[in-house]
Each structure stands twice: as structure tokens, then as C-alpha cells.
Design an enzyme around this catalytic site. Structure first.
Site, mmCIF file in Angstrom:
data_model
loop_
_atom_site.group_PDB
_atom_site.id
_atom_site.type_symbol
_atom_site.label_atom_id
_atom_site.label_comp_id
_atom_site.label_asym_id
_atom_site.label_seq_id
_atom_site.Cartn_x
_atom_site.Cartn_y
_atom_site.Cartn_z
ATOM 1 N N ALA D 22 0.829 -1.203 0.000
ATOM 2 C CA ALA D 22 0.000 0.000 0.000
ATOM 3 C C ALA D 22 0.867 1.258 0.000
ATOM 4 C CB ALA D 22 -0.932 -0.008 1.215
ATOM 5 N N ARG D 72 17.653 -6.320 13.664
ATOM 6 C CA ARG D 72 17.859 -5.411 14.790
ATOM 7 C C ARG D 72 19.283 -4.867 14.630
ATOM 8 N NH1 ARG D 72 13.259 -6.734 17.958
ATOM 9 N NH2 ARG D 72 12.675 -8.900 17.667
ATOM 10 N N ASP D 128 1.853 -7.595 18.775
ATOM 11 C CA ASP D 128 1.657 -7.480 20.214
ATOM 12 C C ASP D 128 0.496 -6.591 20.649
ATOM 13 O OD1 ASP D 128 3.767 -9.211 20.718
ATOM 14 O OD2 ASP D 128 5.242 -7.609 20.744
ATOM 15 N N ARG D 163 -8.496 -33.219 30.665
ATOM 16 C CA ARG D 163 -7.340 -32.605 31.311
ATOM 17 C C ARG D 163 -7.481 -31.085 31.353
ATOM 18 N NH1 ARG D 163 -2.959 -36.742 30.323
ATOM 19 N NH2 ARG D 163 -4.101 -38.413 31.325
ATOM 20 N N ALA D 187 -11.661 -20.136 27.006
ATOM 21 C CA ALA D 187 -10.818 -20.453 28.154
ATOM 22 C C ALA D 187 -11.570 -20.174 29.451
ATOM 23 C CB ALA D 187 -9.532 -19.632 28.105
ATOM 24 N N GLU D 223 2.823 -14.377 28.276
ATOM 25 C CA GLU D 223 4.200 -14.685 28.686
ATOM 26 C C GLU D 223 4.715 -13.743 29.785
ATOM 27 O OE1 GLU D 223 6.007 -12.689 24.638
ATOM 28 O OE2 GLU D 223 7.349 -13.954 25.783
ATOM 29 N N ILE D 254 5.087 -19.702 16.374
ATOM 30 C CA ILE D 254 4.091 -19.818 15.303
ATOM 31 C C ILE D 254 3.182 -18.592 15.271
ATOM 32 C CG2 ILE D 254 4.038 -22.334 15.304
ATOM 33 C CD1 ILE D 254 1.333 -22.176 16.788
#
Lengths: 322, 322, 322, 322
Positions: D22, D72, D128, D163, D187, D223, D254
Site C-alpha cells: 500500500a 535489529r 503485540d 485434562r 478459556a 508470557e 508460530i
């Protein structure tokens, strides 16, 4: 043999790139130079031929389609076209060919090699599974998984709305896509070019299933079924069973594309390497394939004969669709 | 309010189950009993209504279709049918309804609630994105992702064989599926019911793109485009640009099914809970939706008005398809 | 034989439901009653056993996991537990069993049938492909496709950031998942339990690839590799090649689930029907499998022996990863 | 403005290529030349900068990763490095920059533009979702759909084996991936960096769910959760609830890759074009984003402030997980 050419031709199929990668890296491993011929026979005539390195086939094993492009060439059907193609190969000192494609590709290659003495090995790159000399063609496993995902989605609607669906899949002469997606999709009925169907029997069979409390129905129809395509069949059945609602859908071109499955990538790699090793060991006028999990080379004539449908699978489908 | 009924109606859409789960668990959270009405209005008439527990909606958030099934009911179009439906609800002391479906469902519900005083809130469960009062309907995001995956596969072939494709997607009155899959699929042209297209302009535009070295082309056509469906359009363009090869494919019913995307599951959950909370707070004759990321309730009349296409997106598509 | 029991046991694998469907419908086709035993051996002991109809297995062929649930039972390891299980089967007059599971399941079944005279046939339901008597176990094809999709995603990052990745896949004793996903994923190196690797050689090999202008690298590590898991291996290689950046990731439990592929659905159907037909024809203490595309029955003892890795595939991978 | 440069930097995210496409086509539309800077700041320093045409971005909208590569750069952290980078841009007469990346990229760009007067607009390319100034970052929708597909697969096992699973997803400071995949994945519990959790409360909550007949459980852990990662949390909970079996899995890398979803392709296209149009209209030191479905430009300082979690979604998750 010092230089070989490789090309993809005819309709594209998932795994052609994986096969090409194996041809290129296999040849380089044996110290052979590899030339990629773009757009199949067209590029052979137009001299659109380029030397390939190991890096040219990096990161393509997972790609659908073919980076060499493919085309259908009218000019290659003429003696003049084939002569031109041969001169181009000769000028580049290419002394062996690997052709990745379906029955049209192999037929063309056979005619070519009869006129011009150049050894070649074919690799079965087609979703149709319509060749002898291999249990599966490259792209077939991907095509049936793509068709199956589509059928799974349609089943959500069939099941929620309690409808029947006639679903057309590819296969003009060979019903393998229809048969395997029919089994995998839990279809009630499959209609194949190889089997002569009786419309009355099918209507009877559907009527009984509905009596047996089935609330949704999937009929998978190969495009080449002798009773007609899904649209035509659907119309006929709707007339005879007006109480139950049927819809028709044709999966169309989505069956050709997409990232190849694991099985197709592995098979394509094996056949690509096998094509190189066959050519180097002096084989020609053959197609490399896999039968009963063993690499084999079969004469092109044999490969082009009509393929038989697996009756045991048809028997199973009938038992399991009750 | 002590007991509510919930049903899915019309064509199924991915996320209906996620919405149902939110309705059931949301109601139970507020101490309300929930009854699942099977097969939409048909089950309301036939008294196919069952009390639901929290466990009944376990492990369904990811399922396409609807576990309550859906149907189209002729009898509900009659006064007698609606009367019967009302009696069944009354007998069970159901004093509020949540209807998950598209414009047919909402229209039916509106008629029903005018005759019989029962509060209801609608939730937009349809892939068509053809309702006002919400930026996105439940199932729309899944449908465009399904269509996009199909287009990606077709592009493998378009690119390898250097062809054009006319791809028909769903959308009788609303071009949102075509517009967003067109942008996402990198289509060169989209044809929408809301925009009056000029065939000559399209042909001119394609001709220029080919001159501009485009070797493959994707035209996404909404089924309700005023110039005709993909088949008809394809034929017309093929006539005018005979040199370039075009194929036509219709994505068909695969667009309705499949496991809902993240966005559809989240939206369906929000609207399901929002429907319960709206009903409990006294709202009725409204649809719950999300506008600019905010939960809103809009009158059914407003929701049923024709939806406007986003001209900014059309402008962008034209710039990016060069 | 008039009544048979069927159960799934051990870790779940995609295709267990497809196999169960074939068992149920296959048995009903032959006029045999079928009982579903829930949670494997645990349900056998707890008498959680239910008669099944053809409709109970409708619309499950595409579902991952197992509708019969599965479990690991400590009590079945005791003589008392097995005695109890046998009494429950006897009370229901179940005179044949079909066990769908992996090596733990087959081992358990063998012990059981030695103590208590009840004929049984096993079907290989496990993603691990670690049994003899079948070229592929049910679930293996799905597992390698799932792993491959994950590797394709990781390669996007490996390629964009020009990194190496150590990717751990399942396989404690059998490297087939690693080997086939390695080939399909275009991995540079695979590390398998069956092959004794030399760390220095691997470091040398990677160093050479980087010299050979590879800018990204994928190493697939089977969890049971004798040099350690991916984490440990990654650390060792990072130390020796500090200039190039490596990351480590473990695909984990995603490899067990998901909708089965076409190949797994077809195989599961064939083996499910084959299990029924084997049992009816008097076979016992065997597992049904498919070798070279042919249905075969192999003694449990034979099936449990260690499986050999396909050296030809390893040879190919080394050639193609240059 | 006559020539602009564009680059991708930091971790790759799905949609970076769509955004790049774009930017290139948007700039060309306005008659601006575009230069692609390879490997982010590193290529700026090493003068790895190439003029781009419309065809260079053909057929990339669907590709994960970034064709410009990313890296980086330590050297860009030094004044000398930035000086060198600026000289290279000046030599090419590049008078505007578009930076596609996350918070590191924007921070670097801000420092750079303070030293060297060159206008720039940032585009939020990161999975993120940890930036202000946009409701969603490019790649976030794909990442949550990838995570969700993984959770759906794991649920097959959780459900079959009965489980619990602790599943770790990305998100060091921002819990959006965990929150939205938690809701979408059904969840029972999500653990986010933004919310201070109490282990005892969580154990209590799980205990009650098991009493309430839940037979499987999914806990999604970001995390960066302040109580620890999934591994650590899993261990703590296993100790307190020894009767129920828990497994731990980390979805890992992934989440970064794969073909972008429809929403990400559309958003990336909008923000790419918006970046060009912003730059042309004189904006600088801003990031282009979309808030409440409207294109907005927000100062880099504002974008880098910590983002707030949506409490309404947390409230909903708690209601629906009963």
C-alpha cells in the site's frame, strides 16, 4: 549428461514447486547444470530458458502454483514449433529434459522425443490422479484436502438447515477426487465417470436414507459423471424428491491451488529426485512414479492408459454411508 | 423476567453457536432460565423447546453452523402459526426472546411482537453484513476469511497460468463481502450491487492493466451486481478482450460454514451477552450491535434500512490495484 | 459373534472418530450390535458402556479427539481391574472387542486377552507412527500437516529476520514425524532418535550452509533425540556458532488435535471396517493395518517391535537441503 | 516531497507486506518515487536501498513475513550509525520515511528524527497490540487467529482426555493476545500482565469449576504475567490440585508468521496508504492508526505510553466461563 532442462506444463498443481526444487538440487548434487524453461513448451520455443542455482529454489517448497509458470502452447502442436524448441535446447547444449505435468504434457513430450532425440523423464504434476504408473499424482492429496475442507464447511449448513447438497468436484475422466473426498467427507453418495449410475436407484437410495432418519445429505459428483454435472443431477433429483430441499455447489478452481500438503511435498521431492536419478541412469520416455510406496519408472504409453477405480473403496463408502 | 427463549433462524452463520453460548451463560449468570427453541420459528410452533444448562453449550464456541438447527417456516408467516407459537411460549412461561439471525429473522420477530406482547432483542447472525446498527454482523469476518483463502488458492493458478478470474462471492444487496475480499485478495476490480458499473469502463480499465504489465487479474463480483453475475460478466468481458484468457468461478456455499474466526467469536460473545443484558434492562424491539467498538441497541426498523457502502474503501482499492 | 465393544484409549489422535464411525456402521451392516465403551479401560471397569446406533456416529468423521473419550487406567494394570472389566463385558454378552489406540493400548489388550478369552482386533490410533504392521498410523498424516503448517509460519520469521530455528516435534522413540515434517518443511537438518548424531558434524554442516549463502535455517528435532531436546541442542549449537542467531520452539500439544486430513479419514475408515471384518472372520490378537496399500493383520507382538526408519528418506533430505 | 523511503523493522508481523504494498502503490499514485530499505536500520546504514515499482509488490499481499527483511541494528543505537544512515538517505535525496514496526522501531525513529530533520510517519507493524493510537496493530488479528486454531486443537485433547491445559501466548507487557484468544478459545481463565492475580483465588476458582462438572480446562497465560510463565504457574497449580491432571504448552513462534487474515490485510492497506497521505500532507513524528474505525495520526510519544486493558472484556470472560 551435463546439462538438463526442467519445466512445468499444463494446469498447475500444488507440489510442482517442491518437485522443481528437488530436480534442481538433485541435479546440482550430481554435478549437473539445470536450466529452468519458463511457461512450458512456449518458453522452449521462445527460448525463455535460464540457468538455475540452489538458491533459486529456496523457500518455494511450500508454495502453490509454479515459479516457472505454465502455459498451453498451440505452436508446439506443430512440427515447426517443436523444431524451433529443439534448436533452442541444442544451442544451450541441454541433453536431457524433465517434464512436470499431466497427461497433455506427457503426450507432448512423447511426440517431441520421437522426432528429436533427447532423453526425458516425466513427473506426474496434476491434481487429477488420472495417470497410471503412480498411486498418486503430485497435487492430488492437496486437492482432496482442499475439497474436504470445503465439504466440511458446507456440511455445517447442510446439518443446520437439514438440507441435501450436490457438490461438484474436479475429475473429467477419473473419479478419484470425488471418491476420496466422498469417503473423507462422509458423503452419502458419490457419482463417478467410471461407474454407470442409475438415477432411479439413486433416488431410491436417498429416499431410504431419509426414511432412515438422515436429516442431511451430501452427494459428491465428479464433473465428468456420465449422468451429467451436479447442476443437472440436482435438478433431476429435486423433481423426484420434492419434499426434501437440495442445493447445488461447484467447488471450482480452488481445488488447484494452495500450499501443498505434507504428503504432496514429500512425494514431489521423491519424484523430482527420482526423475534426475532416472535420467542420469539412462532412462528415457518414462514417467517416474510411486507404486505401493516404491519408486518406479513406467513407459509413457502405459501411463496414458485409462486408470481403474478402486472398487474396494466404493464398497466401503456404501457400507459406511448408512 | 424469569425465563427467556433463544433461537437461531434463517441461513446459518459462523458464530451463531458462540452467540448462543453467551446467551445461555449470560442468562444463567443473572439467575434467568433459558430455553432453546429448535429450528427457529418452526420449533416455536411445534413446541420443540428445551431447557438449557451451562454444559449444553460447552465446547461449541468453535463450531460452525448452529446446534439449535435453523429452518425457514412458512407457517409462521400466517397469523395462525404465530398464535400457536405464542401459546407454546406462554405455556412455558417464557417472558422474553432472543433471536439470532438476519433480516428475515428480524422482520419475522417484529411482526410477531406487534401481535403478541413479548419483549425481544435480536442479534445479527448473518454472513451478509447487510444490517444497520452494527459495523459487522456475526459470521461476516469468517466469511471474508473463507473467501479470501479461496481467492489466494485461485491466485496460484491465475499467476502460474497468467489468466484472469471472475470470482463470484455472496451478497445480494450488500457488497461488503465482495469489497473486503477484493481488497484483501488484491483484486484488480470489484463489482458491487451498490455501485452502478459501466462495462466499457471496466473493459478499458482491464486493457490498461494488461498494458501496464499485469499478467494475472482478479475481478471479485458480488452475486447481486446490477450488471449480472460472474458468469454473465465473464462472458461479456471475454468477448471484448479475446486475447487474454478469463475463467469464472463461484465460491458458493463454502462461505457460510466453518469454524468462526477470533473476531467473530468475540463479537458473538459480546452481542450474546449484550442481548441478555439489554432484555433484562427492559429493551425490546431492538437489535444489539457494535458500532465504533461500542455496544449499541438499535430499533429493528432502523436496522432493516439499506446499508451504505464505505466509499473510502472503494477509493483505496482503486489506488492499490494499479 | 453378536455383540462387539469398541473403545479408544491412550493419547487421542485425529481420525479416532472416523475409525469409530467405521466400526459402528461396519458392524451394523453385518447385523452385529455395537457397544461404545467410554474412557477406554476405565469405562470397561466402571461399566460405562452404551449401545450405539448409526446416528450416534453421524457428523463425527471430521472431528478431532474422540467422542468416546479416552483415559489412562491404573486399575486395569491390576488383575482385579481386568477381572472386573471382563465381568462387565460378559454381563452384556459382548463377545468381541475393537481397541483403537497406540502401543500402550495394544499391550494392555494383549495382557487382557491372555487372561480372559475374548477375541479382539486393534486399530493403530496414534500420531506417533511407532507401530509395525502398518505404513501409517491413524493421526500421523494430520500430525505432520499440523507440524508443517507451524513450520511454514516459523519460516516466515526465520526468513525475514535471517535466523536459525530449532523446532521440536513429537516422537520419543520414532523419528517419523520429525523426518517427514523436516522434508516437507524444507528443513536443513533433522535429528531423530534412530540415528546417532555427532554434534561436531552438525555444527560443521551448519557452518558450511551459512558459507553457502543460506540466510535462514530450520533444524527439526524429535523430542526423543539421543543428543537432547531442542532446547539443549539449541544451546550447544549457539555456543559453537555465536555469530548466527538461533531460536528454539517446541510445537507441543497442537500436534495431537485438529480435524483429520483426507488421508487419515480414509485410512481410519478402512481400518475401522477392516477391524470389524477381521473380527468376524475369526482373527484375534492382531492389529489391522495397511502395508503397501494393502489391508493386513499382524500379530500384536510383531506390531510392538521397534520400527525402522526409512533411510532412503534421510538420504533424500541430505541431498535436498543443500 | 519527491522521494520517500520505506522499511520494516523489529520482529516480523503478518501484514507487513500488505502495508508495504500500500505504501509503494499509494506513493506511486501520487507521483512519488519509493525506495525500499532492506533489513530496517541496518540497511539504512549499509546503503542497502533500492527503488521500487508497482510490480515489485505484486502478489505479496497474502504473504507472511516481510520481503524487505528485517533486522535489529546495534549500530543504529550509536550516533555514528545514525549519521551514516542519514548521509545515505540524503545522497539518494530521500525526503520522507515510512517505518513499519513496533515500539522499538518507533523509538528508534523518534531519536533519529530529532537528530536529523527528516519527516516520517510510523505504521504499527507488530503482533503485540501494545501501542496506543490504534485499536489494533497490523498482525494482531492474524496472531490471535493462529493462537486460536492452536487452542482449538489442544481442546480436542483436553476434552478427550479430560485434562487441564496451561497455554502460554505472546505478550510481555500487553495481555491483548491472551485476553482475546482466551475469550475466543472459551478459556476458563486468562492471566494478563495488566491484572494482578492471586494464586489462591485461581486455585479456588478452578476447584469450583471442577465441582461444577467441568471436565476440561483451558488457562491462557500471557508470557509476561506477573505470577510467572505457564510452566511456573502450571507447577504451582498442579501442587495445589493434585487430583486433576494439567499439562503445559507454549505456542511460541508460530504466532508471528502465516498469511495475514482479511482484517489484517485491509488494516495494513489502510494504514499503508494513510502513512503516505499523512506524510504528503505534512505530518511527521506521528504513527498512523485506526481508532473506532477512523484513521488517525498520533504523536509517537503518545503511542509509546502503556496501553490499557479492556475491563469490559475481562468482565465478559468471567461470566461466560462458568
Amino acid at each position: 549428461m551435463k546439462k538438463i532442462g526442467v519445466f512445468t506444463s499444463g494446469g498447475d498443481s500444488p507440489g510442482m514447486n517442491a518437485c522443481l526444487r528437488a530436480v534442481v538440487r538433485g541435479a546440482l548434487y550430481y554435478g549437473i547444470e539445470v536450466y529452468g524453461i519458463h511457461r512450458g513448451y512456449r518458453g522452449m520455443i521462445e527460448n525463455d530458458i535460464h540457468k538455475m542455482t540452489s538458491r533459486d529454489v529456496s523457500n518455494i517448497i511450500q508454495r502453490g502454483g509454479t515459479i516457472l509458470k505454465t502455459a498451453r502452447s498451440q505452436r508446439f502442436m506443430t512440427k515447426e514449433g517443436r523444431e524451433k524448441a529443439y534448436q533452442n535446447l541444442k544451442n544451450l547444449e541441454i541433453d536431457g529434459l524433465i517434464a512436470i505435468g499431466g497427461n497433455g504434457t506427457l503426450t507432448g513430450m512423447k511426440a517431441f522425443s520421437e522426432e528429436h532425440k533427447i532423453p526425458f523423464v516425466g513427473a506426474p504434476g496434476t491434481i487429477d490422479n488420472d495417470l497410471n504408473g503412480t498411486d498418486y499424482t503430485i497435487g492430488f492429496d492437496t486437492a482432496i484436502n482442499t475439497a474436504l475442507e470445503a465439504i466440511d464447511k458446507i456440511r455445517d449448513t447442510a446439518d443446520s438447515l437439514e438440507r441435501g447438497f450436490f457438490i461438484e468436484v474436479m475429475g473429467r475422466h477419473c473419479g478419484d477426487i470425488a471418491l476420496l473426498t466422498g469417503i473423507g467427507g462422509g458423503a452419502e453418495i458419490v457419482m463417478l465417470p467410471e461407474i454407470v449410475d442409475d438415477l432411479d436407484e439413486i433416488v431410491e437410495s436417498i429416499t431410504q436414507m431419509l426414511a432412515n432418519k438422515k436429516t442431511s445429505l451430501i452427494v459428491v459428483v465428479a464433473e465428468g459423471d456420465e449422468l451429467g454435472n451436479a447442476e443437472e443431477l440436482g435438478e433431476k433429483v429435486k423433481e423426484k424428491i420434492p419434499k426434501f430441499k437440495f442445493r447445488v455447489t461447484n467447488l471450482g478452481h480452488i481445488q488447484r491451488g494452495g500450499s501443498p500438503t505434507a504428503a504432496d511435498r514429500v512425494l514431489a521431492s521423491q519424484l523430482g529426485l527420482g526423475a534426475v536419478e532416472g535420467l542420469l541412469s539412462g532412462k528415457t520416455n518414462v514417467m517416474v512414479g510411486q507404486l505401493k510406496r516404491k519408486l518406479v519408472y513406467t513407459s509413457i504409453d502405459e501411463c496414458l492408459k485409462p486408470r481403474k477405480i478402486d472398487n474396494e473403496l466404493i464398497r466401503m463408502l456404501r457400507i459406511l454411508s448408512i
